[in-house]
Design a protein around this motif. Structure first.
Motif, PDB file in Angstrom:
ATOM      1  N   GLY A 159      10.446  24.164   1.700  1.00 49.88           N
ATOM      2  CA  GLY A 159      10.027  25.564   1.819  1.00 49.88           C
ATOM      3  C   GLY A 159       9.872  26.222   0.458  1.00 49.88           C
ATOM      4  O   GLY A 159       8.870  26.901   0.184  1.00 49.88           O
ATOM      5  N   THR A 160      10.837  26.004  -0.409  1.00 48.71           N
ATOM      6  CA  THR A 160      10.784  26.564  -1.764  1.00 48.71           C
ATOM      7  C   THR A 160       9.628  25.946  -2.536  1.00 48.71           C
ATOM      8  O   THR A 160       8.892  26.653  -3.235  1.00 48.71           O
ATOM      9  N   ALA A 161       9.458  24.638  -2.426  1.00 47.57           N
ATOM     10  CA  ALA A 161       8.388  23.948  -3.150  1.00 47.57           C
ATOM     11  C   ALA A 161       7.018  24.466  -2.729  1.00 47.57           C
ATOM     12  O   ALA A 161       6.151  24.701  -3.577  1.00 47.57           O
ATOM     13  N   LYS A 162       6.815  24.658  -1.443  1.00 50.70           N
ATOM     14  CA  LYS A 162       5.515  25.124  -0.955  1.00 50.70           C
ATOM     15  C   LYS A 162       5.150  26.493  -1.510  1.00 50.70           C
ATOM     16  O   LYS A 162       3.976  26.826  -1.636  1.00 50.70           O
ATOM     17  N   LYS A 163       6.148  27.298  -1.853  1.00 48.82           N
ATOM     18  CA  LYS A 163       5.894  28.651  -2.365  1.00 48.82           C
ATOM     19  C   LYS A 163       5.607  28.681  -3.864  1.00 48.82           C
ATOM     20  O   LYS A 163       5.143  29.693  -4.378  1.00 48.82           O
ATOM     21  N   MET A 164       5.864  27.582  -4.567  1.00 55.95           N
ATOM     22  CA  MET A 164       5.620  27.561  -6.017  1.00 55.95           C
ATOM     23  C   MET A 164       4.125  27.675  -6.294  1.00 55.95           C
ATOM     24  O   MET A 164       3.313  27.063  -5.613  1.00 55.95           O
ATOM     25  N   LYS A 165       3.794  28.455  -7.312  1.00 57.07           N
ATOM     26  CA  LYS A 165       2.395  28.686  -7.657  1.00 57.07           C
ATOM     27  C   LYS A 165       2.111  28.249  -9.081  1.00 57.07           C
ATOM     28  O   LYS A 165       2.903  28.459  -9.986  1.00 57.07           O
ATOM     29  N   SER A 166       0.951  27.694  -9.268  1.00 54.17           N
ATOM     30  CA  SER A 166       0.490  27.274 -10.586  1.00 54.17           C
ATOM     31  C   SER A 166       0.170  28.497 -11.441  1.00 54.17           C
ATOM     32  O   SER A 166      -0.359  29.488 -10.924  1.00 54.17           O
ATOM     33  N   PRO A 167       0.423  28.419 -12.739  1.00 56.32           N
ATOM     34  CA  PRO A 167       0.031  29.518 -13.627  1.00 56.32           C
ATOM     35  C   PRO A 167      -1.491  29.594 -13.793  1.00 56.32           C
ATOM     36  O   PRO A 167      -2.004  30.541 -14.377  1.00 56.32           O
ATOM     37  N   PHE A 168      -2.218  28.616 -13.263  1.00 57.16           N
ATOM     38  CA  PHE A 168      -3.671  28.569 -13.391  1.00 57.16           C
ATOM     39  C   PHE A 168      -4.385  28.914 -12.087  1.00 57.16           C
ATOM     40  O   PHE A 168      -5.577  28.675 -11.940  1.00 57.16           O
ATOM     41  N   GLY A 169      -3.654  29.471 -11.113  1.00 55.74           N
ATOM     42  CA  GLY A 169      -4.238  29.759  -9.805  1.00 55.74           C
ATOM     43  C   GLY A 169      -4.268  28.494  -8.961  1.00 55.74           C
ATOM     44  O   GLY A 169      -3.577  27.518  -9.260  1.00 55.74           O
TER      45      GLY A 169
ATOM     46  N   PRO B  69       0.835  -1.195   0.000  1.00 58.64           N
ATOM     47  CA  PRO B  69       0.000   0.000   0.000  1.00 58.64           C
ATOM     48  C   PRO B  69       0.877   1.255   0.000  1.00 58.64           C
ATOM     49  O   PRO B  69       2.064   1.192   0.313  1.00 58.64           O
ATOM     50  N   GLU B  70       0.264   2.340  -0.334  1.00 56.03           N
ATOM     51  CA  GLU B  70       0.967   3.617  -0.240  1.00 56.03           C
ATOM     52  C   GLU B  70       1.364   3.785   1.221  1.00 56.03           C
ATOM     53  O   GLU B  70       0.541   3.614   2.116  1.00 56.03           O
ATOM     54  N   LYS B  71       2.634   4.061   1.450  1.00 57.77           N
ATOM     55  CA  LYS B  71       3.103   4.195   2.824  1.00 57.77           C
ATOM     56  C   LYS B  71       3.052   5.652   3.253  1.00 57.77           C
ATOM     57  O   LYS B  71       3.462   6.533   2.522  1.00 57.77           O
ATOM     58  N   ASP B  72       2.562   5.875   4.448  1.00 60.12           N
ATOM     59  CA  ASP B  72       2.518   7.218   5.031  1.00 60.12           C
ATOM     60  C   ASP B  72       1.960   8.258   4.067  1.00 60.12           C
ATOM     61  O   ASP B  72       2.660   9.182   3.654  1.00 60.12           O
ATOM     62  N   PRO B  73       0.679   8.152   3.682  1.00 64.33           N
ATOM     63  CA  PRO B  73       0.131   9.094   2.703  1.00 64.33           C
ATOM     64  C   PRO B  73       0.187  10.552   3.153  1.00 64.33           C
ATOM     65  O   PRO B  73       0.170  11.446   2.321  1.00 64.33           O
ATOM     66  N   MET B  74       0.292  10.788   4.427  1.00 59.37           N
ATOM     67  CA  MET B  74       0.335  12.173   4.902  1.00 59.37           C
ATOM     68  C   MET B  74       1.768  12.724   4.974  1.00 59.37           C
ATOM     69  O   MET B  74       1.975  13.921   5.080  1.00 59.37           O
ATOM     70  N   LYS B  75       2.742  11.839   4.908  1.00 57.44           N
ATOM     71  CA  LYS B  75       4.136  12.262   5.011  1.00 57.44           C
ATOM     72  C   LYS B  75       4.578  12.959   3.724  1.00 57.44           C
ATOM     73  O   LYS B  75       4.365  12.439   2.630  1.00 57.44           O
ATOM     74  N   PRO B  76       5.203  14.135   3.838  1.00 63.22           N
ATOM     75  CA  PRO B  76       5.672  14.808   2.621  1.00 63.22           C
ATOM     76  C   PRO B  76       6.806  14.027   1.969  1.00 63.22           C
ATOM     77  O   PRO B  76       7.616  13.412   2.659  1.00 63.22           O
ATOM     78  N   ARG B  77       6.850  14.046   0.649  1.00 61.80           N
ATOM     79  CA  ARG B  77       7.906  13.351  -0.071  1.00 61.80           C
ATOM     80  C   ARG B  77       8.949  14.316  -0.630  1.00 61.80           C
ATOM     81  O   ARG B  77       9.962  13.881  -1.151  1.00 61.80           O
ATOM     82  N   VAL B  78       8.683  15.590  -0.531  1.00 60.70           N
ATOM     83  CA  VAL B  78       9.691  16.574  -0.939  1.00 60.70           C
ATOM     84  C   VAL B  78      10.731  16.622   0.181  1.00 60.70           C
ATOM     85  O   VAL B  78      10.366  16.770   1.354  1.00 60.70           O
ATOM     86  N   PRO B  79      12.009  16.497  -0.144  1.00 56.83           N
ATOM     87  CA  PRO B  79      13.036  16.555   0.901  1.00 56.83           C
ATOM     88  C   PRO B  79      12.935  17.856   1.696  1.00 56.83           C
ATOM     89  O   PRO B  79      12.594  18.916   1.146  1.00 56.83           O
ATOM     90  N   LYS B  80      13.217  17.759   2.969  1.00 54.47           N
ATOM     91  CA  LYS B  80      13.094  18.909   3.869  1.00 54.47           C
ATOM     92  C   LYS B  80      13.859  20.124   3.339  1.00 54.47           C
ATOM     93  O   LYS B  80      13.388  21.250   3.441  1.00 54.47           O
ATOM     94  N   SER B  81      15.028  19.894   2.739  1.00 53.08           N
ATOM     95  CA  SER B  81      15.854  20.995   2.232  1.00 53.08           C
ATOM     96  C   SER B  81      15.176  21.765   1.091  1.00 53.08           C
ATOM     97  O   SER B  81      15.504  22.924   0.849  1.00 53.08           O
ATOM     98  N   ASP B  82      14.232  21.148   0.393  1.00 51.69           N
ATOM     99  CA  ASP B  82      13.548  21.794  -0.731  1.00 51.69           C
ATOM    100  C   ASP B  82      12.095  22.154  -0.428  1.00 51.69           C
ATOM    101  O   ASP B  82      11.436  22.806  -1.232  1.00 51.69           O
TER     102      ASP B  82
END
Length: 152
Positions: free
Chosen positions: A41-51, A26-39
């Motif tokens: 903060g930057t990833a969370k700030k990225m915005k879609s061109p479609f809102g 099964p999918e393991k830890d579906p709530m756990k983020p898969r983006v490495p901690k070092s990236d």
């Protein structure tokens, strides 16, 4: 070369899926983020061109569906219903993300999802899709479609 390896891995997974051999977990830890901690903060700030992706226009969601089921090859692992039960996904351990999990969608920012499509997901079968398979714009459209699974 990266695209070739991705295709080979996918074909191997599909062959195993068709053989009846069950390797998937099964999918393991579906709530756990898969983006490495070092990236993260930057990833969370990225915005879609479609809102906000959950509010994307219907035409963008429809284009995302075509990419998801076509050249993006997402359907092979995540399944037609987005539940992580595609033919190749059935042999992956951990299993692919289940995009019908609304709790997952509420926890993850759009930019985090985009980071995964662009860079892959460490420790899983998810490989980088941009630019090997799809464009950045395509990636955002696919994510708008993935967000729509929680609305169904």
């Amino acid at each position: 070369m990266k695209k070739f390896l991705m295709v080979c891995s996918l074909l191997t997974a599909v062959a195993f899926a068709g053989s009846g051999v069950a390797f998937a977990g099964p999918e393991k830890d579906p709530m756990k983020p898969r983006v490495p901690k070092s990236d993260r903060g930057t990833a969370k700030k990225m915005k879609s061109p479609f809102g906000k992706l959950e509010d994307a226009p219907a035409d963008i969601v429809a284009e995302g569906k075509k990419i998801f089921e076509g050249k993006g090859t997402c359907v092979n692992c995540h399944g037609k219903d987005g539940d992580g039960q595609g033919p190749a996904g059935k042999v992956l351990n951990p299993g692919p993300r289940d995009f019908t999990n609304c709790k997952f969608h509420k926890r993850r920012k759009d930019g985090e999802l985009f980071w995964i499509v662009k860079n892959g997901s460490p420790g899983t079968g998810m490989v980088s899709m941009i630019p090997a398979t799809i464009t950045e714009e395509d990636g955002w459209k696919v994510l708008a479609y993935e967000r729509s699974f929680c609305k169904k």
